[in-house]
Design a protein around this motif. Sequence first.
Motif, mmCIF file in Angstrom:
data_model
loop_
_atom_site.group_PDB
_atom_site.id
_atom_site.type_symbol
_atom_site.label_atom_id
_atom_site.label_comp_id
_atom_site.label_asym_id
_atom_site.label_seq_id
_atom_site.Cartn_x
_atom_site.Cartn_y
_atom_site.Cartn_z
ATOM 1 N N GLY A 66 -6.300 3.262 5.891
ATOM 2 C CA GLY A 66 -5.942 4.537 5.561
ATOM 3 C C GLY A 66 -4.720 4.589 4.503
ATOM 4 N N LYS A 67 -3.774 3.807 4.625
ATOM 5 C CA LYS A 67 -2.725 3.681 3.551
ATOM 6 C C LYS A 67 -3.230 3.323 2.185
ATOM 7 C CE LYS A 67 1.227 3.634 6.543
ATOM 8 N NZ LYS A 67 2.399 2.722 7.141
ATOM 9 N N ILE A 68 -4.254 2.274 2.468
ATOM 10 C CA ILE A 68 -4.842 1.711 1.119
ATOM 11 C C ILE A 68 -5.564 2.401 0.359
ATOM 12 C CG2 ILE A 68 -6.304 -0.138 0.204
ATOM 13 C CD1 ILE A 68 -5.465 -1.875 2.765
ATOM 14 N N ALA A 113 18.239 -3.138 16.088
ATOM 15 C CA ALA A 113 16.920 -4.044 15.709
ATOM 16 C C ALA A 113 16.834 -3.935 14.310
ATOM 17 C CB ALA A 113 15.906 -3.703 16.477
ATOM 18 N N TYR A 114 16.945 -3.268 13.583
ATOM 19 C CA TYR A 114 16.507 -3.009 12.203
ATOM 20 C C TYR A 114 17.594 -4.020 11.260
ATOM 21 C CZ TYR A 114 15.266 -1.538 7.369
ATOM 22 O OH TYR A 114 15.101 -1.458 6.104
ATOM 23 N N SER A 115 19.014 -3.660 11.714
ATOM 24 C CA SER A 115 20.157 -4.400 11.098
ATOM 25 C C SER A 115 20.041 -5.964 11.428
ATOM 26 C CB SER A 115 21.386 -3.709 11.494
ATOM 27 O OG SER A 115 21.715 -2.703 10.727
ATOM 28 N N ARG A 148 13.681 6.799 -1.528
ATOM 29 C CA ARG A 148 12.896 7.943 -0.876
ATOM 30 C C ARG A 148 11.400 7.073 -0.844
ATOM 31 N NH1 ARG A 148 12.045 13.368 -0.779
ATOM 32 N NH2 ARG A 148 14.329 14.059 -1.602
ATOM 33 N N THR A 149 11.004 6.890 0.269
ATOM 34 C CA THR A 149 9.625 6.614 0.801
ATOM 35 C C THR A 149 9.349 7.120 2.007
ATOM 36 O OG1 THR A 149 10.179 4.733 1.983
ATOM 37 C CG2 THR A 149 10.117 4.176 -0.241
ATOM 38 N N ASN A 150 8.053 6.685 2.546
ATOM 39 C CA ASN A 150 7.565 7.367 3.810
ATOM 40 C C ASN A 150 7.781 6.597 4.976
ATOM 41 O OD1 ASN A 150 6.166 9.603 2.780
ATOM 42 N ND2 ASN A 150 4.402 8.048 2.357
ATOM 43 N N SER A 206 0.806 -1.095 0.036
ATOM 44 C CA SER A 206 0.174 -0.037 -0.029
ATOM 45 C C SER A 206 0.769 1.455 0.151
ATOM 46 C CB SER A 206 -0.822 0.101 1.294
ATOM 47 O OG SER A 206 -0.053 0.029 2.533
ATOM 48 N N SER A 207 2.102 0.948 -0.161
ATOM 49 C CA SER A 207 3.097 2.237 0.098
ATOM 50 C C SER A 207 4.398 2.051 -0.496
ATOM 51 C CB SER A 207 3.172 2.629 1.714
ATOM 52 O OG SER A 207 4.170 3.410 1.938
ATOM 53 N N GLY A 208 5.280 3.131 -0.839
ATOM 54 C CA GLY A 208 6.473 3.034 -0.950
ATOM 55 C C GLY A 208 6.934 2.153 -2.134
HETATM 56 N N1 LIG Z 1 13.041 3.165 2.100
HETATM 57 C C1 LIG Z 1 14.114 2.753 2.514
HETATM 58 O O1 LIG Z 1 15.221 3.473 2.505
HETATM 59 C C2 LIG Z 1 14.394 1.069 2.446
HETATM 60 C C3 LIG Z 1 15.855 0.748 2.384
HETATM 61 C C4 LIG Z 1 16.076 -0.552 2.576
HETATM 62 C C5 LIG Z 1 15.255 -1.509 2.846
HETATM 63 N N2 LIG Z 1 13.869 -1.129 2.795
HETATM 64 C C6 LIG Z 1 12.893 -2.202 3.090
HETATM 65 O O2 LIG Z 1 11.958 -1.985 1.798
HETATM 66 C C7 LIG Z 1 10.637 -2.609 2.442
HETATM 67 C C8 LIG Z 1 9.434 -1.620 1.894
HETATM 68 O O3 LIG Z 1 9.749 -0.045 2.723
HETATM 69 P P1 LIG Z 1 9.584 1.130 2.299
HETATM 70 O O4 LIG Z 1 10.447 2.018 2.357
HETATM 71 O O5 LIG Z 1 8.443 1.133 1.003
HETATM 72 O O6 LIG Z 1 8.357 1.433 3.497
HETATM 73 P P2 LIG Z 1 6.848 2.128 3.563
HETATM 74 O O7 LIG Z 1 6.554 3.133 2.458
HETATM 75 O O8 LIG Z 1 6.887 2.509 5.040
HETATM 76 O O9 LIG Z 1 5.986 0.830 3.210
HETATM 77 C C9 LIG Z 1 5.795 -0.230 4.363
HETATM 78 C C10 LIG Z 1 4.510 -1.030 4.124
HETATM 79 O O10 LIG Z 1 4.610 -2.256 4.639
HETATM 80 C C11 LIG Z 1 3.284 -2.299 5.422
HETATM 81 N N3 LIG Z 1 3.466 -2.959 6.622
HETATM 82 C C12 LIG Z 1 4.370 -2.543 7.529
HETATM 83 N N4 LIG Z 1 4.145 -3.501 8.886
HETATM 84 C C13 LIG Z 1 3.474 -4.154 8.490
HETATM 85 C C14 LIG Z 1 2.927 -5.409 9.041
HETATM 86 N N5 LIG Z 1 3.071 -5.708 10.319
HETATM 87 N N6 LIG Z 1 2.017 -6.293 8.340
HETATM 88 C C15 LIG Z 1 1.401 -5.979 6.852
HETATM 89 N N7 LIG Z 1 2.021 -4.886 6.502
HETATM 90 C C16 LIG Z 1 2.802 -3.984 6.955
HETATM 91 C C17 LIG Z 1 2.822 -0.713 5.378
HETATM 92 O O11 LIG Z 1 1.441 -0.377 5.541
HETATM 93 P P3 LIG Z 1 0.672 -0.438 7.061
HETATM 94 O O12 LIG Z 1 1.469 0.460 7.787
HETATM 95 O O13 LIG Z 1 -0.765 0.007 6.759
HETATM 96 O O14 LIG Z 1 0.799 -1.842 7.384
HETATM 97 C C18 LIG Z 1 3.559 -0.416 4.211
HETATM 98 O O15 LIG Z 1 2.405 -0.921 3.035
HETATM 99 C C19 LIG Z 1 10.847 -2.692 3.773
HETATM 100 O O16 LIG Z 1 11.053 -3.942 4.384
HETATM 101 C C20 LIG Z 1 11.718 -1.777 4.236
HETATM 102 O O17 LIG Z 1 12.578 -2.342 5.455
HETATM 103 C C21 LIG Z 1 13.601 0.240 2.615
#
Ligand SMILES: NC(=O)c1ccc[n+]([C@@H]2O[C@H](COP(=O)([O-])OP(=O)(O)OC[C@H]3O[C@@H](n4cnc5c(N)ncnc54)[C@H](OP(=O)(O)O)[C@@H]3O)[C@@H](O)[C@H]2O)c1
Length: 260
Positions: free
Chosen positions: A38-40, A150-152, A185-187, A12-14
């Motif tokens: 909301g995100k959907i 924790a993330y790493s 670049r995401t949220n 639903s995002s990023g």
């Molecule tokens: N952006 C970066 O710089 C970056 C870099 C490296 C890796 N990543 C990885 O890329 C992936 C996507 O990240 P993004 O940057 O696109 O983040 P994002 O925009 O925050 O998107 C995260 C998505 O995951 C969903 N989500 C979170 N927790 C969840 C749960 N427990 N169950 C189901 N859905 C869940 C969120 O929706 P809801 O909150 O509504 O559940 C949202 O749709 C992540 O695994 C992140 O660690 C991102």
Amino acid sequence: MEKKVFLISGGSSGIGLTIVNDLVEQGHRVVSLSRSKGKIDRALEEMPHLAEKADFLTGDISNQEDAGAIYAYMDKTYGVLHGLVNNAGVLTKGTLETISVDDWRFTLDVNLTGPYILTKRLLPLLRNAGGASIVNISSVAGLKPGTSVAYSVSKAGLDMLTRFLAGDLGPYNIRVNSVNPGLVRTNIHLDNKVVADRDAYEEMLEKACPRYPLGRIGQPADISGMVRFLLSEASSWITGSIITVDGGVMAENDLIPPKK
Ligand SMILES: NC(=O)c1ccc[n+]([C@@H]2O[C@H](COP(=O)([O-])OP(=O)(O)OC[C@H]3O[C@@H](n4cnc5c(N)ncnc54)[C@H](OP(=O)(O)O)[C@@H]3O)[C@@H](O)[C@H]2O)c1
């Protein structure tokens, strides 16, 4: 590419939303799973054409009951799953001294236990496909300590899950790979309150930029291209791989100061 059924967590995002849109554009049926309505709604405002071409389900990947409900829906509606992208993830701040035990558990639950639960639950449908692909969206922070312990650790664990499952599921012709993005670049930073506001986020990106040999931060489309490839037949002999898509940041030379 033959028309297939894919499930993308966090669609639903990023990065996840871009993957959903790309696969829909290729004519596939796509199911997204995320927690908040909301995100959907915001995603469908941004990309209204997805309303008819993708299923946006709500559920938490770290919750076994939710995973059971998703399995029931997928089984009844499609009976098969050609690809699973474990993309949903959260980001928490903190070092050993500053992170709370609750935040540690929450991060590990979503980023590591979530993909384990969802993959385990959906395995019968992946097996039904007679050849399937699982892509785990990890991070360069899983390969080199980042700013959150924790993330790493969660992403390093996810990479090991990738390699372990590649061995386990290879005999079913199910491939499993990790894609490890650099900063995109995401949220995620704002939504998880890792930065205080938009200005602080922009400042963080600006500071990070010189460490990227290609001179820019990633966009979700930079990641979705690799995911598309790993879901396709073009990658049919690739499994157990940990693939950085990071503008070269892992090749950065730590011994010299960053370029201005
Ligand atoms: N952006 C970066 O710089 C970056 C870099 C490296 C890796 N990543 C990885 O890329 C992936 C996507 O990240 P993004 O940057 O696109 O983040 P994002 O925009 O925050 O998107 C995260 C998505 O995951 C969903 N989500 C979170 N927790 C969840 C749960 N427990 N169950 C189901 N859905 C869940 C969120 O929706 P809801 O909150 O509504 O559940 C949202 O749709 C992540 O695994 C992140 O660690 C991102």
